[in-house]
Design a protein around this motif. Sequence first.
Motif, mmCIF file in Angstrom:
data_model
loop_
_atom_site.group_PDB
_atom_site.id
_atom_site.type_symbol
_atom_site.label_atom_id
_atom_site.label_comp_id
_atom_site.label_asym_id
_atom_site.label_seq_id
_atom_site.Cartn_x
_atom_site.Cartn_y
_atom_site.Cartn_z
ATOM 1 N N GLN A 72 -27.555 50.164 17.089
ATOM 2 C CA GLN A 72 -27.283 48.753 17.298
ATOM 3 C C GLN A 72 -25.909 48.400 16.734
ATOM 4 O OE1 GLN A 72 -30.945 47.252 15.317
ATOM 5 N NE2 GLN A 72 -31.384 46.226 17.246
ATOM 6 N N GLY A 73 -25.325 47.334 17.262
ATOM 7 C CA GLY A 73 -24.090 46.825 16.709
ATOM 8 C C GLY A 73 -24.361 46.019 15.441
ATOM 9 N N THR A 133 -26.259 40.903 10.501
ATOM 10 C CA THR A 133 -27.186 40.893 11.629
ATOM 11 C C THR A 133 -26.872 42.083 12.526
ATOM 12 O OG1 THR A 133 -25.721 39.414 12.878
ATOM 13 C CG2 THR A 133 -27.495 38.392 11.623
ATOM 14 N N ARG A 134 -27.902 42.587 13.173
ATOM 15 C CA ARG A 134 -27.741 43.702 14.108
ATOM 16 C C ARG A 134 -28.082 43.205 15.505
ATOM 17 N NH1 ARG A 134 -27.224 48.285 10.912
ATOM 18 N NH2 ARG A 134 -27.858 47.911 8.747
ATOM 19 N N PHE A 135 -27.396 43.734 16.505
ATOM 20 C CA PHE A 135 -27.592 43.239 17.860
ATOM 21 C C PHE A 135 -27.599 44.388 18.855
ATOM 22 C CE2 PHE A 135 -23.038 43.106 16.953
ATOM 23 C CZ PHE A 135 -22.479 43.736 18.056
ATOM 24 N N PRO A 142 -19.674 46.639 17.810
ATOM 25 C CA PRO A 142 -20.772 47.187 18.623
ATOM 26 C C PRO A 142 -21.129 48.627 18.275
ATOM 27 C CG PRO A 142 -18.771 46.953 19.937
ATOM 28 C CD PRO A 142 -18.514 46.251 18.633
ATOM 29 N N SER A 143 -20.219 49.376 17.631
ATOM 30 C CA SER A 143 -20.535 50.760 17.259
ATOM 31 C C SER A 143 -21.434 50.831 16.025
ATOM 32 C CB SER A 143 -19.248 51.554 16.988
ATOM 33 O OG SER A 143 -18.717 51.246 15.709
ATOM 34 N N GLY A 144 -21.523 49.733 15.265
ATOM 35 C CA GLY A 144 -22.332 49.716 14.047
ATOM 36 C C GLY A 144 -21.693 50.419 12.876
ATOM 37 N N ASN A 145 -20.401 50.765 12.973
ATOM 38 C CA ASN A 145 -19.745 51.573 11.943
ATOM 39 C C ASN A 145 -18.732 50.806 11.101
ATOM 40 O OD1 ASN A 145 -21.087 54.047 12.361
ATOM 41 N ND2 ASN A 145 -19.820 54.481 14.145
ATOM 42 N N SER A 146 -18.798 49.482 11.110
ATOM 43 C CA SER A 146 -17.982 48.688 10.199
ATOM 44 C C SER A 146 -18.844 48.233 9.030
ATOM 45 C CB SER A 146 -17.370 47.482 10.931
ATOM 46 O OG SER A 146 -16.391 47.905 11.850
ATOM 47 N N PHE A 147 -18.194 47.766 7.974
ATOM 48 C CA PHE A 147 -18.908 47.509 6.719
ATOM 49 C C PHE A 147 -18.140 46.510 5.874
ATOM 50 C CE2 PHE A 147 -18.951 48.721 2.165
ATOM 51 C CZ PHE A 147 -20.270 48.472 1.865
ATOM 52 N N VAL A 148 -18.877 45.599 5.229
ATOM 53 C CA VAL A 148 -18.299 44.680 4.245
ATOM 54 C C VAL A 148 -19.080 44.843 2.946
ATOM 55 C CG1 VAL A 148 -17.818 42.276 3.639
ATOM 56 C CG2 VAL A 148 -17.555 43.032 6.003
ATOM 57 N N GLU A 149 -18.391 45.025 1.841
ATOM 58 C CA GLU A 149 -19.016 45.316 0.551
ATOM 59 C C GLU A 149 -19.855 44.145 0.043
ATOM 60 O OE1 GLU A 149 -17.709 46.386 -4.064
ATOM 61 O OE2 GLU A 149 -16.266 45.585 -2.631
ATOM 62 N N ASN A 150 -20.997 44.486 -0.519
ATOM 63 C CA ASN A 150 -21.806 43.547 -1.286
ATOM 64 C C ASN A 150 -21.631 43.890 -2.758
ATOM 65 O OD1 ASN A 150 -23.748 42.088 -2.645
ATOM 66 N ND2 ASN A 150 -25.499 43.073 -1.665
ATOM 67 N N PRO A 151 -20.788 43.136 -3.507
ATOM 68 C CA PRO A 151 -20.541 43.479 -4.912
ATOM 69 C C PRO A 151 -21.744 43.246 -5.810
ATOM 70 C CG PRO A 151 -19.485 41.392 -4.352
ATOM 71 C CD PRO A 151 -20.033 41.952 -3.075
ATOM 72 N N MET A 152 -22.772 42.567 -5.298
ATOM 73 C CA MET A 152 -23.957 42.279 -6.089
ATOM 74 C C MET A 152 -25.056 43.312 -5.876
ATOM 75 S SD MET A 152 -24.168 38.182 -5.378
ATOM 76 C CE MET A 152 -25.499 37.965 -6.563
ATOM 77 N N ALA A 153 -24.814 44.316 -5.017
ATOM 78 C CA ALA A 153 -25.839 45.309 -4.714
ATOM 79 C C ALA A 153 -26.381 45.925 -6.009
ATOM 80 C CB ALA A 153 -25.242 46.391 -3.819
#
Length: 448
Positions: free
Chosen positions: A81-82, A202-204, A181-192
């Motif tokens: 999914q994207g 969200t995934r689509f 749409p490739s699903g291979n981008s990412f934004v950091e969650n510093p609170m993880a």
Amino acid sequence: MSGINEDAARGGDVIRDIGTDDDWQPTEIESLCMNCHQNGMTRLLLTRIPFFREIIVSSFSCDHCHWSNTEIQSAGEIQEQGVRYTLKIKTKQDLNREVVKADSATTRIPELDFEIPPYTQKGSLSTIEGLLERAVSGLEQDQPARREADPEVAASIDEFIQKLQKLKDVEEEFTLVIEDPSGNSFVENPMAPQKDEALTLTRFKRTNEQDRRLGLRADDDEGDNENDGEEPAGSDLETMRSEVLVFDTNCPECNRPAKTNMKLVSIPYFKEVIIMATNCDICGHRTNEVKSGGATEKQGTKITLHITDASDMTRDVLKSETCAVLIPELEFELGMGGLGGKFTTIEGLLKDVKDLIVNKNPFVSGDSGVSDKIQKLSEFGAKLEKIMAGEMDAHIILDDSAGNSYLQNVYAPEPDPEMKIEKYTRTFEQNDDLGLNDMKTEGYEQEK
């Protein structure tokens, strides 16, 4: 990108495997500089982004003309999914979040009506501030020529550049959207591992056009995705019920030839599911994946289990790819798509969570570790171990908007006193994530 000298790469792997003693030493390859045509140096590093996946970071530099460039490529396959990351940027600290932006991603700032279309930039590993600076540099690049040819357009672009520059002061909240749409981008969650209230993932479901641009569908293929996720028909279904199907595939870890086994399994008091297991004889990688054997349910399902004893760890769990996992006592939430679909036990699921968050996180050890983050993640892992040992009171929640997840009731057919199952009506946004809003589907609210 620079041309690679094959002789320099011959005699060993170009990319070193993660998990070896020299993980963080890049591979150096003498390469042709495409600017001055002298030899420069390309450095390649296969690395894992915490709470994400593997990427290849490549950097080229030339000592002759001092030209350099850096880019990233996904080291994994295109995802099912994207993804769409929506980040509310409220403080200057948010500008330091790390971002992986694949070349197939679209970047938008709605407040400025600004958009960077896909395939107009190379993939990059940067920060939010770095993305803004890169956008400014791209706009400034041809400004001298524009001022000569069309002063009015150049003046308008200068004005817009000032607006982009002003965003770095974060005087007002603004929104950054990265849709890939490739699903291979990412934004950091510093609170993880805790949930980030400012970041929404969200995934689509991809469109046919997006599949074509990613090379997943032929240019002349106008077929649709109407049968995605549905049961095989007729004799295929009977074959899957009666025997294990085996087909050739590639190992997702080392990309060598491997075998995948597929079987249709009926889960008591639930439904039929398709279990796929891949075993690689070369690198030893093992994985199992679960697909629902039926359609999306009319309502979502939320299953809450109060873990009271270590024996609860043996309960069977079917976690679909649309299921979120929550542990309120740890303020932990693993969003839809995390860990994929799995058929395992409570203990197996918690071990997978620990592996994802702690054991396979390269920032927990070595020079790249940050002391407070190391301590925070170590404490999280210790609490998971206490839950698995039955030494900590906790609840585990499976929230599946598609209604295709399951948790074993050990008292069946009687009600389980420690487990609560709730059915709920999906929102418009949840149906959008499941790709249902273009269908005539009952049981959800059309709300925006």
